[in-house]
Design an enzyme around this catalytic site. Structure first.
Site, PDB file in Angstrom:
ATOM      1  N   SER A  38       0.813  -1.219   0.000  1.00 49.49           N
ATOM      2  CA  SER A  38       0.000   0.000   0.000  1.00 49.49           C
ATOM      3  C   SER A  38       0.844   1.265   0.000  1.00 49.49           C
ATOM      4  CB  SER A  38      -0.917   0.014   1.235  1.00 49.49           C
ATOM      5  OG  SER A  38      -0.143   0.027   2.426  1.00 49.49           O
ATOM      6  N   TYR A  65      15.683   4.849  13.049  1.00 51.67           N
ATOM      7  CA  TYR A  65      15.278   4.248  11.773  1.00 51.67           C
ATOM      8  C   TYR A  65      16.491   3.671  11.047  1.00 51.67           C
ATOM      9  CZ  TYR A  65      13.450   4.001   6.967  1.00 51.67           C
ATOM     10  OH  TYR A  65      13.087   3.574   5.723  1.00 51.67           O
ATOM     11  N   VAL A 112       6.275   2.711  -3.166  1.00 50.33           N
ATOM     12  CA  VAL A 112       6.963   1.771  -4.045  1.00 50.33           C
ATOM     13  C   VAL A 112       6.085   0.552  -4.294  1.00 50.33           C
ATOM     14  CG1 VAL A 112       9.024   0.358  -4.371  1.00 50.33           C
ATOM     15  CG2 VAL A 112       9.215   2.592  -3.261  1.00 50.33           C
TER      16      VAL A 112
END
Length: 306
Positions: free
Chosen positions: A13, A126, A16
């Protein structure tokens, strides 16, 4: 050889993932609620692992622990499930933020510099979570013989991006700001930082095509850089967007807001040596034009607004 009809794409979703659906409609695209289905992935299938919690500089800084936890959790579940079910191949998408910050590296960023030092402090949660995908892929390859590979893109943009002003990346945030300033007849647009940082941008559909290319042509343990290496300043990007959207107001730079690293150029020579051609990348102006046209047609029913 991986059968394209037997590929599972996680994160379908996202931006990419949505590009994949255009070029590979026959693949499987489980949503978040269906992640557990991967535990029953039949032997022989390949996985392109895109699922991640992502955001811009502000979100990465303010939610550093959440970015680390959620991404680490997703990655460990997917890779371990793939090993348990004997999946033929897993290709995981990383990010250039996994690379160390200066002075630990030399530019352009090459794959052998990945673990030479800590990443930039602005998004270390991250970055480390993504970096560990490389470590986990190598570990499972060494102990179990898994064909787990990793690819490192740079700054991505395209249709179906997240246009939330607080949590998006730079290009979707700028597109939304400029468009809404035009619609509301505002005299100026406020942009974070000073506009000087240089970035490399890659169109999302290019990344989808490259990942398919790697599924069929790359099986090495080392990560591989896959982004377009043409640099452009944030100021230039805003000016291109203003031109495409027909906005002629002023640009006001908020220098009290974070700009991020000044530049972090990467080398995609390994990908080019593998057979990918530089001319296969979509030029920035062309990709921005497609993205802006999609945004106008779908506004305000886009992710991050509706």
């Amino acid at each position: 050889m991986i059968n394209r009809k037997e590929i599972i794409v996680t994160g379908g979703s996202g931006m990419v993932g949505s590009a994949f659906k255009c070029i590979l409609p026959e693949a499987e695209y489980p949503n978040r609620e269906e992640f557990h289905n991967l535990l029953f992935n039949p032997r022989g299938k390949g996985i392109i692992h895109l699922a991640a919690k992502v955001g811009g500089v502000k979100a990465n800084t303010e939610e550093v622990a959440q970015f680390y936890y959620e991404n680490s959790n997703i990655n460990q579940k997917i890779l371990h499930a793939a090993h348990q079910r004997g999946t033929n191949k897993v290709l995981s998408l990383l990010s250039t933020c996994v690379y160390p910050d200066a002075p630990y590296i030399n530019y352009p960023l090459t794959e052998d510099q990945l673990h030479l030092g800590p990443p930039h402090h602005s998004n270390f949660g991250y970055a480390y979570a993504k970096r560990m995908v490389d470590v986990m892929s190598r570990a499972y390859r060494q102990q179990y013989g898994c064909n787990f590979i990793t690819a490192i893109p740079n700054n991505l943009y395209g249709e179906n991006d997240n246009f939330d002003l607080e949590n998006s990346h730079v290009i979707p945030a700028l597109i939304r700001k400029v468009w809404e300033a035009k619609v509301n007849k505002e005299p100026s647009v406020f942009c974070w930082g000073d506009g000087s940082p240089l970035r490399e941008f890659t169109y999302s559909e290019d990344i989808a095509r490259i990942l398919l290319f790697l599924m069929e042509n790359y099986n090495e343990p080392d990560p591989i850089n896959i982004g377009n290496t043409d640099e452009c300043s944030i100021k230039e990007v805003v000016e291109i967007i203003c031109d495409i959207l027909g906005y002629d107001g002023e640009l006001e730079w908020q220098t009290d807001q974070p700009s991020g690293q000044h530049r972090k150029p990467s080398s995609n020579q390994k990908l080019l040596d593998l057979g990918w051609r530089k001319e296969n990348y979509t030029p920035l102006k062309e990709g921005l034009k497609k993205t802006c046209e999609w945004f106008i047609i779908n506004y305000p029913n886009v992710r991050g607004i509706s």
